[in-house]
Design a protein around this motif. Structure first.
Motif, PDB file in Angstrom:
ATOM      1  N   GLU A 100       0.680  -1.021  -0.074  1.00 33.89           N
ATOM      2  CA  GLU A 100      -0.051  -0.056   0.066  1.00 33.89           C
ATOM      3  C   GLU A 100       0.881   1.152  -0.023  1.00 33.89           C
ATOM      4  N   SER A 101       1.903   1.142   0.689  1.00 29.15           N
ATOM      5  CA  SER A 101       2.863   2.320   0.834  1.00 29.15           C
ATOM      6  C   SER A 101       3.703   2.681  -0.583  1.00 29.15           C
ATOM      7  N   LYS A 102       3.924   1.372  -1.368  1.00 23.18           N
ATOM      8  CA  LYS A 102       4.537   1.630  -2.430  1.00 23.18           C
ATOM      9  C   LYS A 102       3.393   2.148  -3.482  1.00 23.18           C
ATOM     10  N   LEU A 103       2.435   1.615  -3.543  1.00 26.29           N
ATOM     11  CA  LEU A 103       1.428   2.308  -4.432  1.00 26.29           C
ATOM     12  C   LEU A 103       1.103   3.820  -4.218  1.00 26.29           C
ATOM     13  N   LEU A 104       1.137   4.249  -3.042  1.00 19.37           N
ATOM     14  CA  LEU A 104       0.863   5.539  -2.507  1.00 19.37           C
ATOM     15  C   LEU A 104       2.036   6.391  -3.064  1.00 19.37           C
ATOM     16  N   ARG A 105       3.284   5.911  -3.129  1.00 11.36           N
ATOM     17  CA  ARG A 105       4.416   6.739  -3.590  1.00 11.36           C
ATOM     18  C   ARG A 105       4.590   6.727  -4.980  1.00 11.36           C
ATOM     19  N   ALA A 106       4.106   5.538  -5.677  1.00 11.53           N
ATOM     20  CA  ALA A 106       4.016   5.319  -6.980  1.00 11.53           C
ATOM     21  C   ALA A 106       3.424   6.458  -7.737  1.00 11.53           C
ATOM     22  N   VAL A 107       1.970   6.525  -7.244  1.00  9.72           N
ATOM     23  CA  VAL A 107       0.928   7.262  -7.922  1.00  9.72           C
ATOM     24  C   VAL A 107       1.551   8.546  -7.615  1.00  9.72           C
ATOM     25  N   PHE A 108       2.045   9.140  -6.584  1.00  8.02           N
ATOM     26  CA  PHE A 108       2.645  10.507  -6.153  1.00  8.02           C
ATOM     27  C   PHE A 108       3.725  10.981  -7.389  1.00  8.02           C
ATOM     28  N   GLU A 109       4.650   9.844  -7.552  1.00  9.22           N
ATOM     29  CA  GLU A 109       5.686  10.042  -8.382  1.00  9.22           C
ATOM     30  C   GLU A 109       5.174  10.394 -10.124  1.00  9.22           C
ATOM     31  N   GLU A 110       4.195   9.665 -10.220  1.00  8.89           N
ATOM     32  CA  GLU A 110       3.599   9.562 -11.679  1.00  8.89           C
ATOM     33  C   GLU A 110       2.689  10.721 -11.860  1.00  8.89           C
ATOM     34  N   PHE A 111       1.723  11.280 -10.920  1.00 10.40           N
ATOM     35  CA  PHE A 111       0.954  12.174 -11.037  1.00 10.40           C
ATOM     36  C   PHE A 111       1.598  13.563 -10.848  1.00 10.40           C
ATOM     37  N   LYS A 112       2.437  13.764 -10.115  1.00  9.33           N
ATOM     38  CA  LYS A 112       3.062  14.973  -9.660  1.00  9.33           C
ATOM     39  C   LYS A 112       2.391  16.058  -9.238  1.00  9.33           C
ATOM     40  N   PRO A 113       1.805  15.806  -8.276  1.00  9.96           N
ATOM     41  CA  PRO A 113       0.786  16.774  -7.424  1.00  9.96           C
ATOM     42  C   PRO A 113       1.333  18.392  -7.238  1.00  9.96           C
ATOM     43  N   ASP A 114       0.216  19.301  -7.436  1.00 10.56           N
ATOM     44  CA  ASP A 114       0.821  20.430  -6.897  1.00 10.56           C
ATOM     45  C   ASP A 114       0.363  20.679  -5.251  1.00 10.56           C
ATOM     46  N   TYR A 115      -0.656  19.920  -4.780  1.00  5.73           N
ATOM     47  CA  TYR A 115      -0.906  19.741  -3.632  1.00  5.73           C
ATOM     48  C   TYR A 115      -1.219  18.362  -3.127  1.00  5.73           C
ATOM     49  N   CYS A 116      -0.929  17.989  -1.812  1.00 13.35           N
ATOM     50  CA  CYS A 116      -1.402  16.911  -1.569  1.00 13.35           C
ATOM     51  C   CYS A 116      -2.439  16.873  -0.045  1.00 13.35           C
ATOM     52  N   TYR A 117      -3.293  16.200  -0.206  1.00 18.78           N
ATOM     53  CA  TYR A 117      -4.339  16.028   1.122  1.00 18.78           C
ATOM     54  C   TYR A 117      -4.125  14.732   1.778  1.00 18.78           C
ATOM     55  N   ASN A 118      -3.911  14.808   2.989  1.00 20.96           N
ATOM     56  CA  ASN A 118      -3.609  13.578   3.561  1.00 20.96           C
ATOM     57  C   ASN A 118      -4.765  13.622   4.829  1.00 20.96           C
ATOM     58  N   LEU A 119      -5.804  12.752   4.477  1.00 19.86           N
ATOM     59  CA  LEU A 119      -6.954  12.755   5.061  1.00 19.86           C
ATOM     60  C   LEU A 119      -7.208  11.499   6.188  1.00 19.86           C
ATOM     61  N   HIS A 120      -7.368  11.926   7.572  1.00 18.90           N
ATOM     62  CA  HIS A 120      -7.238  11.262   8.577  1.00 18.90           C
ATOM     63  C   HIS A 120      -8.435  11.368   9.662  1.00 18.90           C
ATOM     64  N   ASP A 121      -8.573  10.818  10.685  1.00 18.44           N
ATOM     65  CA  ASP A 121      -9.382  10.661  11.963  1.00 18.44           C
ATOM     66  C   ASP A 121      -8.557  10.918  13.173  1.00 18.44           C
ATOM     67  N   GLN A 122      -9.142  11.563  14.053  1.00 23.00           N
ATOM     68  CA  GLN A 122      -8.449  11.422  15.309  1.00 23.00           C
ATOM     69  C   GLN A 122      -9.321  11.261  16.470  1.00 23.00           C
ATOM     70  N   ARG A 123      -8.895  10.636  17.557  1.00 17.34           N
ATOM     71  CA  ARG A 123      -9.380  10.375  18.703  1.00 17.34           C
ATOM     72  C   ARG A 123     -10.374  11.472  19.321  1.00 17.34           C
ATOM     73  N   THR A 124     -11.242  10.712  20.077  1.00 16.83           N
ATOM     74  CA  THR A 124     -12.186  11.625  21.039  1.00 16.83           C
ATOM     75  C   THR A 124     -11.532  12.465  22.273  1.00 16.83           C
ATOM     76  N   ILE A 125     -10.139  11.753  22.598  1.00 15.40           N
ATOM     77  CA  ILE A 125      -9.243  12.611  23.732  1.00 15.40           C
ATOM     78  C   ILE A 125      -8.801  13.848  23.184  1.00 15.40           C
ATOM     79  N   PHE A 126      -8.759  14.317  22.070  1.00 20.69           N
ATOM     80  CA  PHE A 126      -8.234  15.636  21.763  1.00 20.69           C
ATOM     81  C   PHE A 126      -9.125  16.806  21.952  1.00 20.69           C
ATOM     82  N   GLY A 127      -8.640  17.864  22.507  1.00 25.54           N
ATOM     83  CA  GLY A 127      -9.204  19.216  22.619  1.00 25.54           C
ATOM     84  C   GLY A 127      -8.523  20.150  22.013  1.00 25.54           C
ATOM     85  N   VAL A 128      -9.178  21.351  22.136  1.00 27.27           N
ATOM     86  CA  VAL A 128      -8.467  22.500  21.462  1.00 27.27           C
ATOM     87  C   VAL A 128      -7.887  23.325  22.916  1.00 27.27           C
ATOM     88  N   ALA A 129      -6.619  23.026  22.764  1.00 25.51           N
ATOM     89  CA  ALA A 129      -5.585  23.518  23.843  1.00 25.51           C
ATOM     90  C   ALA A 129      -6.200  23.322  25.254  1.00 25.51           C
TER      91      ALA A 129
END
Length: 384
Positions: free
Chosen positions: A137-166
């Motif tokens: 999966e890591s190799k595929l992500l990197r291969a598409v990056f090299e082929e597509f040559k993006p101008d911006y990357c959007y790395n989309l995640h979730d975070q746990r309920t333990i996080f607050g704003v300061a």
């Protein structure tokens, strides 16, 4: 523009909740494959297909991937809501399609999605494998990056309920990061673009979830994919979909991720990224671990014959049972809860604690107990 209505108009109604697998999204991918935009770029460890979806003809190239961690599905839902917008035929959609080319990997870790785990089937965190590239999966992500040559990357995640704003006592419903590109956390042209874009998204989101936007820690780790892509000179933005009060299925947060995505592309298409919004970015308070799902205050316990007034906290574990996520509350902290907040807070008013075994709460036990023999708590909540 009414961004909330835009979300409702384009929400993908066939997917909801936290447990999202390849089986859930394949019918959508096939439905929106109207002009051969869809392709299979490879397979996961367990042989599941990994899809790439490309749409748009614009010169600015946007690379988006979600569910790099299999149990982080909120941004996947929002990504499909956004793809529906691109297929809506609206003026906004046509503008985006003319200005951008979007390359999406909507589920990078399909094995982890089925298992509902952060890691892949080899128990490797793909977000720590950007240098060694030991996993398919890591190799595929990197291969598409090299082929597509993006101008911006959007790395989309979730975070746990333990996080607050300061230390504000507000949950971090959405958090962002412009990853560092070096140990010194300096700001170069690439990182500056990401910073400016985050500042713009934050400005709009504050109108919907005031005080509930955080800034993720920017310590440099070249093994993380965002840091790697930033190091390689491509502006990269980490999205973290967090908790909105009462929204454990992350359907409200999903809306705010959609709003953030639309806002970012409006900013880019209108070419209104200010020269330097570093101060605005740094003024976004940092994420901090300040929350438990449940806090119980002023509970009277009897420990070794001694009565004591104490506090304790419980936290949900998301447990996969028969293809469904169960939120099961366990006691995780007893006594000192200074500096912590609860998504649910109960004041026992010195009522006496009792469970089926003891007169005091124990770590790792299910949050099933009673106070004063007449207030019963089941799975963390008062039984009505």
């Amino acid at each position: 523009m009414n961004l909330e209505q835009l979300f409702l108009d384009n929400k993908e109604k066939t997917i909801e909740g936290r447990y999202l697998t390849l089986e859930s999204i394949e019918p959508i991918l096939k439905r929106i494959n109207t002009d051969n935009q869809l392709s299979i770029i490879g397979q996961s460890v367990q042989g599941r297909p990994i899809y790439k979806y490309i749409i748009g003809t614009g010169k600015t190239k946007i690379y988006l991937w979600s569910q790099m961690h299999g149990n982080e599905s909120t941004t996947t839902k929002a990504l499909f809501d956004f793809l529906n917008l691109l297929h809506s035929g609206s003026d906004l959609a046509e503008s985006f399609l003319e200005n951008f080319t979007f390359c999406c990997l909507p589920m990078l870790n399909p094995d982890g999605a089925v298992l509902y785990t952060r890691a892949n089937a080899n128990e490797i965190d793909l977000n720590r494998d950007s240098q060694d590239l030991t996993q398919p999966e890591s190799k595929l992500l990197r291969a598409v990056f090299e082929e597509f040559k993006p101008d911006y990357c959007y790395n989309l995640h979730d975070q746990r309920t333990i996080f607050g704003v300061a230390d504000t006592g507000k949950p971090a419903t959405v958090s962002f990061l412009a990853p560092s590109y070096n140990e010194e956390r300096e700001i170069n042209d690439s990182r500056q673009k990401a910073i400016n874009l985050i500042a713009g998204m934050n400005e709009v989101l504050q109108k919907f979830i005031p005080g509930q936007i955080g800034r993720f820690d920017d310590s440099f780790n070249i093994n993380c994919i965002g840091d790697t892509f930033q190091y390689l000179g491509v502006p990269t933005i980490l999205f973290e979909a967090g908790h909105y009060p009462g929204d454990y299925e992350r359907e409200v947060t999903r809306k705010h991720i959609f709003i953030a995505l639309v806002t970012s592309f409006k900013i880019l298409s209108e070419n209104v990224i200010e020269i330097n919004r570093t101060e605005d970015y740094l003024n976004i308070p940092q994420n901090k671990v300040t929350f438990y799902d449940f806090i119980y205050k002023k509970v009277k316990i009897n420990y070794d014959g001694n009565e004591k007034i104490t506090n304790f906290a419980a936290q949900y574990k998301e447990e996969l049972v028969d293809g469904k996520i169960n939120f099961n509350a366990y006691i995780v902290k007893v006594d000192d809860l200074e500096g912590f907040f609860g998504h649910e807070v109960f004041d026992a008013r010195e009522g006496v604690y009792e469970d089926e075994d003891e007169n005091f709460p124990k770590l790792d036990q299910k949050a099933n107990f009673c106070v004063n023999k007449n207030i019963n708590f089941v799975n963390g909540l008062i039984k009505k």
